[in-house]
Design a protein around this motif. Structure first.
Motif, short mmCIF file in Angstrom:
data_model
loop_
_atom_site.label_atom_id
_atom_site.label_comp_id
_atom_site.label_asym_id
_atom_site.label_seq_id
_atom_site.Cartn_x
_atom_site.Cartn_y
_atom_site.Cartn_z
N GLY A 1 -48.76 -31.88 22.39
CA GLY A 1 -47.93 -32.98 22.77
C GLY A 1 -47.90 -33.32 24.30
N LYS A 2 -48.70 -32.47 25.01
CA LYS A 2 -49.01 -32.73 26.57
C LYS A 2 -50.13 -33.52 27.09
N TYR A 3 -50.85 -33.94 26.27
CA TYR A 3 -52.02 -34.51 26.86
C TYR A 3 -52.41 -36.04 25.99
N LYS A 4 -53.05 -36.80 26.63
CA LYS A 4 -53.68 -38.03 25.95
C LYS A 4 -55.07 -37.63 25.77
N VAL A 5 -55.79 -37.76 24.75
CA VAL A 5 -57.00 -37.20 24.42
C VAL A 5 -58.02 -38.43 24.13
N VAL A 6 -58.87 -38.54 24.62
CA VAL A 6 -60.03 -39.63 24.28
C VAL A 6 -61.37 -38.82 23.98
N MET A 7 -62.11 -39.51 22.98
CA MET A 7 -63.03 -39.11 22.74
C MET A 7 -64.42 -40.08 23.06
N THR A 8 -65.33 -39.79 23.65
CA THR A 8 -66.52 -40.62 23.86
C THR A 8 -67.24 -40.93 22.44
N ARG A 9 -67.15 -40.17 21.37
CA ARG A 9 -67.71 -40.57 20.23
C ARG A 9 -66.73 -39.85 19.17
N LYS A 10 -66.56 -40.23 17.87
CA LYS A 10 -65.77 -39.67 16.96
C LYS A 10 -66.65 -39.59 15.79
N GLU A 11 -67.82 -39.94 15.90
CA GLU A 11 -68.72 -39.96 14.90
C GLU A 11 -70.20 -39.52 15.12
N ASN A 12 -71.20 -39.65 14.04
CA ASN A 12 -72.56 -39.28 14.34
C ASN A 12 -73.13 -40.54 14.66
N LYS A 13 -73.07 -41.12 16.17
CA LYS A 13 -73.46 -42.20 16.68
C LYS A 13 -74.08 -41.97 18.07
#
Ligand SMILES: [Zn+2]
Length: 282
Positions: free
Chosen positions: A98-110
């Motif tokens: 609950g402490k962070y905002k997490v952003v992914m550069t990709r979430k799938e096989n792309k």
């Protein structure tokens, strides 16, 4: 690890436990109403005051993807799949705190280009960027995780590119350097990169120390290399090589959920420890 990551210059980096930077690159301009009147935005104190009002943004960058499989293990494990699996597990664990905002550069096989990865991280206002890879090498006996930071050489070539772009777009968060003289632009870019590098080194050391308690490290577990990633000027960035797919024991271990759990928990501990220095969490 792929061909682009070869030729690492191995160097152990010793840094004081606290980054001695005056301009924490996470010090992006925030809504001025949320800042205390005395906060100096160009100082670490300013960052602390500003950042304590928001959750740190962690950008996780699973290496490779789509048409770019990365390394392949002797049992056929593809690097792009391992990196995504570990990255998603890390995201889940970090969000659980609950402490962070997490952003992914990709979430799938792309497939995502390197510049697009950096753009995603910058757009998200990332405080740190963690790129996840798995290694491969001709010697099948070599194993262990490793943590890298951005190299000096890469930084220089990156600075030149940023300088060329400086009059057309924002290249440093929070600093409008359009219209400044070339010397001033260069000085600001170099300063942002130096700060970013100090913080990257400190962050990498924290990760290396925590992972090393649970996972077998490569003998020198913190190196600076010329990496084909992490080219943002002002986001502290580390690259974690989970281990060697070219070592059959490690390939098996990387596929094991208990091993992955150790990795993810140790990384989360390292991230908590790192951000607790800035009183951002806890
Ligand atoms: Zn890779």
């Amino acid at each position: 690890m792929n061909k682009a990551h070869k030729n690492h210059q191995i160097k152990i980096v010793h840094k004081p436990p606290f980054p001695e930077t005056k301009n924490f690159p996470g010090n992006k301009p925030l809504d001025s109403k949320r800042l205390t009147p005395l906060s100096k935005t160009a100082t670490t104190e300013g960052f602390l005051a500003a950042a304590s009002k928001r959750k740190p943004v962690i950008v996780i960058d699973p290496g490779h993807g789509g048409k770019d499989p990365g390394a392949t293990g002797s049992f056929g494990t593809k690097e792009k799949n391992i990196t995504l699996k570990y990255s998603l597990a890390l995201k889940k664990e970090l969000e659980k705190t609950g402490k962070y905002k997490v952003v992914m550069t990709r979430k799938e096989n792309k497939f995502i280009s390197l510049s697009e990865r950096v753009r995603i991280a910058q757009k998200a206002g990332g405080d740190v960027l963690i790129s996840i890879h798995a290694d491969s090498i001709a010697n099948p006996d070599i194993q262990g995780f490793s943590v890298y930071t951005l190299s000096e050489r890469r930084k220089d070539s990156e600075a030149k590119k940023l300088l060329e772009k400086a009059n057309h777009e924002d290249v440093i968060r929070g600093a409008n350097i359009k219209g400044e003289s070339k010397d001033v632009q260069e000085a600001i870019i170099n300063f942002a990169q130096d700060s970013s590098k100090d913080i990257s080194n400190d962050f990498a050391a924290t990760i290396g120390r925590n992972l090393g308690k649970e996972i077998h490290p490569l003998v020198k577990n913190q190196r600076e290399g010329s990496l084909a990633v992490l080219t943002g000027a002002d986001i502290p960035s580390v690259l974690i090589e989970l281990g060697y797919l070219s070592n059959k024991y490690e390939e098996k271990a990387l596929l094991d959920n208990n091993h992955m759990e150790k990795f993810v928990l140790s990384l989360t501990t390292a991230i908590n420890e790192y951000f607790s220095k800035f009183n951002l969490v806890f």
